[in-house]
Design an enzyme around this catalytic site. Sequence first.
Site, PDB file in Angstrom:
ATOM      1  N   LYS A 119      21.296  95.063  63.988  1.00 58.83           N
ATOM      2  CA  LYS A 119      21.846  94.727  62.659  1.00 58.83           C
ATOM      3  C   LYS A 119      20.953  93.701  61.962  1.00 58.83           C
ATOM      4  O   LYS A 119      20.577  93.872  60.795  1.00 58.83           O
ATOM      5  CB  LYS A 119      23.281  94.196  62.771  1.00 58.83           C
ATOM      6  CG  LYS A 119      23.810  93.761  61.403  1.00 58.83           C
ATOM      7  CD  LYS A 119      25.242  93.278  61.353  1.00 58.83           C
ATOM      8  CE  LYS A 119      25.547  92.770  59.937  1.00 58.83           C
ATOM      9  NZ  LYS A 119      26.883  92.221  59.756  1.00 58.83           N
ATOM     10  N   ASP A 133      25.699  84.124  49.522  1.00 58.57           N
ATOM     11  CA  ASP A 133      26.762  84.901  48.885  1.00 58.57           C
ATOM     12  C   ASP A 133      26.368  86.358  49.045  1.00 58.57           C
ATOM     13  O   ASP A 133      25.236  86.743  48.751  1.00 58.57           O
ATOM     14  CB  ASP A 133      26.965  84.554  47.413  1.00 58.57           C
ATOM     15  CG  ASP A 133      28.362  85.007  46.972  1.00 58.57           C
ATOM     16  OD1 ASP A 133      29.355  84.464  47.490  1.00 58.57           O
ATOM     17  OD2 ASP A 133      28.464  85.919  46.131  1.00 58.57           O
ATOM     18  N   PHE A 159      31.178  92.155  61.433  1.00 59.75           N
ATOM     19  CA  PHE A 159      32.391  91.652  60.783  1.00 59.75           C
ATOM     20  C   PHE A 159      32.541  92.378  59.451  1.00 59.75           C
ATOM     21  O   PHE A 159      31.713  93.222  59.078  1.00 59.75           O
ATOM     22  CB  PHE A 159      32.331  90.124  60.601  1.00 59.75           C
ATOM     23  CG  PHE A 159      31.299  89.666  59.596  1.00 59.75           C
ATOM     24  CD1 PHE A 159      31.661  89.406  58.272  1.00 59.75           C
ATOM     25  CD2 PHE A 159      29.967  89.502  59.952  1.00 59.75           C
ATOM     26  CE1 PHE A 159      30.717  88.999  57.338  1.00 59.75           C
ATOM     27  CE2 PHE A 159      29.008  89.079  59.025  1.00 59.75           C
ATOM     28  CZ  PHE A 159      29.386  88.835  57.714  1.00 59.75           C
ATOM     29  N   GLY A 160      33.603  92.026  58.721  1.00 57.14           N
ATOM     30  CA  GLY A 160      33.783  92.555  57.365  1.00 57.14           C
ATOM     31  C   GLY A 160      33.788  94.080  57.309  1.00 57.14           C
ATOM     32  O   GLY A 160      34.508  94.751  58.055  1.00 57.14           O
ATOM     33  N   TYR A 161      32.967  94.620  56.425  1.00 57.29           N
ATOM     34  CA  TYR A 161      32.929  96.061  56.173  1.00 57.29           C
ATOM     35  C   TYR A 161      32.046  96.838  57.166  1.00 57.29           C
ATOM     36  O   TYR A 161      31.851  98.044  57.005  1.00 57.29           O
ATOM     37  CB  TYR A 161      32.420  96.326  54.745  1.00 57.29           C
ATOM     38  CG  TYR A 161      33.309  95.766  53.652  1.00 57.29           C
ATOM     39  CD1 TYR A 161      34.372  96.522  53.151  1.00 57.29           C
ATOM     40  CD2 TYR A 161      33.106  94.489  53.134  1.00 57.29           C
ATOM     41  CE1 TYR A 161      35.190  96.014  52.145  1.00 57.29           C
ATOM     42  CE2 TYR A 161      33.919  93.968  52.136  1.00 57.29           C
ATOM     43  CZ  TYR A 161      34.958  94.740  51.650  1.00 57.29           C
ATOM     44  OH  TYR A 161      35.776  94.233  50.657  1.00 57.29           O
ATOM     45  N   ASP A 162      31.507  96.170  58.171  1.00 60.61           N
ATOM     46  CA  ASP A 162      30.576  96.843  59.088  1.00 60.61           C
ATOM     47  C   ASP A 162      31.113  98.149  59.687  1.00 60.61           C
ATOM     48  O   ASP A 162      30.354  99.122  59.810  1.00 60.61           O
ATOM     49  CB  ASP A 162      30.141  95.891  60.216  1.00 60.61           C
ATOM     50  CG  ASP A 162      29.117  94.874  59.735  1.00 60.61           C
ATOM     51  OD1 ASP A 162      28.501  95.106  58.686  1.00 60.61           O
ATOM     52  OD2 ASP A 162      28.924  93.851  60.420  1.00 60.61           O
ATOM     53  N   ASN A 164      32.454  81.221  57.045  1.00 57.39           N
ATOM     54  CA  ASN A 164      32.532  82.548  57.662  1.00 57.39           C
ATOM     55  C   ASN A 164      31.803  82.522  59.015  1.00 57.39           C
ATOM     56  O   ASN A 164      30.580  82.366  59.073  1.00 57.39           O
ATOM     57  CB  ASN A 164      31.895  83.555  56.689  1.00 57.39           C
ATOM     58  CG  ASN A 164      31.929  84.975  57.212  1.00 57.39           C
ATOM     59  OD1 ASN A 164      31.678  85.219  58.383  1.00 57.39           O
ATOM     60  ND2 ASN A 164      32.218  85.913  56.328  1.00 57.39           N
ATOM     61  N   HIS A 175      20.859  92.829  55.053  1.00 61.95           N
ATOM     62  CA  HIS A 175      20.653  92.038  53.842  1.00 61.95           C
ATOM     63  C   HIS A 175      20.464  90.554  54.191  1.00 61.95           C
ATOM     64  O   HIS A 175      19.587  89.889  53.687  1.00 61.95           O
ATOM     65  CB  HIS A 175      21.872  92.241  52.933  1.00 61.95           C
ATOM     66  CG  HIS A 175      23.200  92.107  53.646  1.00 61.95           C
ATOM     67  ND1 HIS A 175      23.475  92.738  54.833  1.00 61.95           N
ATOM     68  CD2 HIS A 175      24.311  91.374  53.361  1.00 61.95           C
ATOM     69  CE1 HIS A 175      24.695  92.428  55.235  1.00 61.95           C
ATOM     70  NE2 HIS A 175      25.220  91.592  54.359  1.00 61.95           N
TER      71      HIS A 175
HETATM   72  P1  ITT Z   1      31.541  81.813  52.678  1.00 61.45           P
HETATM   73  O1  ITT Z   1      31.690  81.892  51.184  1.00 61.45           O
HETATM   74  O2  ITT Z   1      32.298  80.672  53.260  1.00 61.45           O
HETATM   75  O3  ITT Z   1      30.110  81.887  53.131  1.00 61.45           O
HETATM   76  P2  ITT Z   1      32.832  84.400  52.592  1.00 61.45           P
HETATM   77  O4  ITT Z   1      33.232  85.405  53.625  1.00 61.45           O
HETATM   78  O5  ITT Z   1      33.872  83.989  51.569  1.00 61.45           O
HETATM   79  O6  ITT Z   1      32.243  83.122  53.341  1.00 61.45           O
HETATM   80  P3  ITT Z   1      31.298  85.654  50.493  1.00 61.45           P
HETATM   81  O7  ITT Z   1      32.089  85.066  49.395  1.00 61.45           O
HETATM   82  O8  ITT Z   1      29.796  85.696  50.376  1.00 61.45           O
HETATM   83  O9  ITT Z   1      31.553  84.916  51.871  1.00 61.45           O
HETATM   84  O10 ITT Z   1      31.857  87.122  50.746  1.00 61.45           O
HETATM   85  C1  ITT Z   1      31.165  87.944  51.588  1.00 61.45           C
HETATM   86  C2  ITT Z   1      32.055  89.102  51.997  1.00 61.45           C
HETATM   87  O11 ITT Z   1      31.272  90.306  51.943  1.00 61.45           O
HETATM   88  C3  ITT Z   1      32.473  88.953  53.452  1.00 61.45           C
HETATM   89  O12 ITT Z   1      33.692  88.262  53.583  1.00 61.45           O
HETATM   90  C4  ITT Z   1      32.545  90.407  53.891  1.00 61.45           C
HETATM   91  O13 ITT Z   1      33.772  90.959  53.482  1.00 61.45           O
HETATM   92  C5  ITT Z   1      31.425  91.064  53.096  1.00 61.45           C
HETATM   93  N1  ITT Z   1      30.153  91.020  53.862  1.00 61.45           N
HETATM   94  C6  ITT Z   1      29.074  90.224  53.622  1.00 61.45           C
HETATM   95  N2  ITT Z   1      28.132  90.422  54.549  1.00 61.45           N
HETATM   96  C7  ITT Z   1      28.606  91.352  55.390  1.00 61.45           C
HETATM   97  C8  ITT Z   1      28.096  91.954  56.544  1.00 61.45           C
HETATM   98  O14 ITT Z   1      26.928  91.612  57.061  1.00 61.45           O
HETATM   99  N3  ITT Z   1      28.858  92.870  57.144  1.00 61.45           N
HETATM  100  C9  ITT Z   1      30.059  93.214  56.647  1.00 61.45           C
HETATM  101  N4  ITT Z   1      30.629  92.683  55.584  1.00 61.45           N
HETATM  102  C10 ITT Z   1      29.902  91.744  54.939  1.00 61.45           C
END
Ligand code: ITT
Length: 212
Positions: free
Chosen positions: A189, A68, A165-168, A9, A194
């Site tokens: 941030k 994770d 990224f993600g849900y931010d 990621n 976390h």
């Molecule tokens: P790796 O396993 O390769 O590290 P991943 O994206 O699959 O990458 P996870 O299985 O830990 O990682 O899933 C984490 C998900 O949670 C990530 O893809 C986002 O959708 C969300 N997430 C985690 N941290 C976040 C953040 O700081 N901001 C927004 N969304 C987050």
Amino acid sequence: MKIVFATGNKGKLREAREILGEGYELISSAEAGVTEDIPETGSTFQENSLQKSEYLYRKCGVDCFSDDSGLEVDALGGAPGIYSARYASLGGDLSIDHNFESNIDRVLHELNSLEFKAIAAGEKPTERTARFRCCVTLMIDGEPHFFDGSCEGKIAYERTGNGGFGYDPIFLPDAFPGRSMAELSEDEKNSISHRGQALRLMADWLKTRGVK
Ligand code: ITT
């Protein structure tokens, strides 16, 4: 210190480089030669995080860490939780794995439907409280060490901001009222996230033990 971060990621990698700073040279899994998806079959953040670090350690035999993490929404019983990266595909189309936009759509749809039903039934609106959680597993000489972080907030009704990224874009952290996580600067941030908390605990641990 040179250490492998077992992640695919890019958002996590960018943040970890910022959080840990100059004393660390972070190598990604791909740069260490691990390009396949590392299996995550555990039922908790800690189990999945341990699985990723063990996988990389077995393959490369080097010190490493993994993260994770995910979003827990109280009204959804803690979902998406460990399924955060693939929430949109859960129980259906696996090709939409890691699609941040579809994942957000599903969370908003489920939460807004609950709220609509509650209001229609004359009940009080659904709580939108949520948190990001992170478990980091540091693997030093084959021994795992765990570091946790969490960040409280609420789920917005719509997306705002372009950072992170993600849900931010739909996460409103309690620490910065009126702004989504995606509207914060990187430093803001990282100061409350976390991941920031867990990685700073890891850095303190390494410093205390003089690991270089
Ligand atoms: P790796 O396993 O390769 O590290 P991943 O994206 O699959 O990458 P996870 O299985 O830990 O990682 O899933 C984490 C998900 O949670 C990530 O893809 C986002 O959708 C969300 N997430 C985690 N941290 C976040 C953040 O700081 N901001 C927004 N969304 C987050």
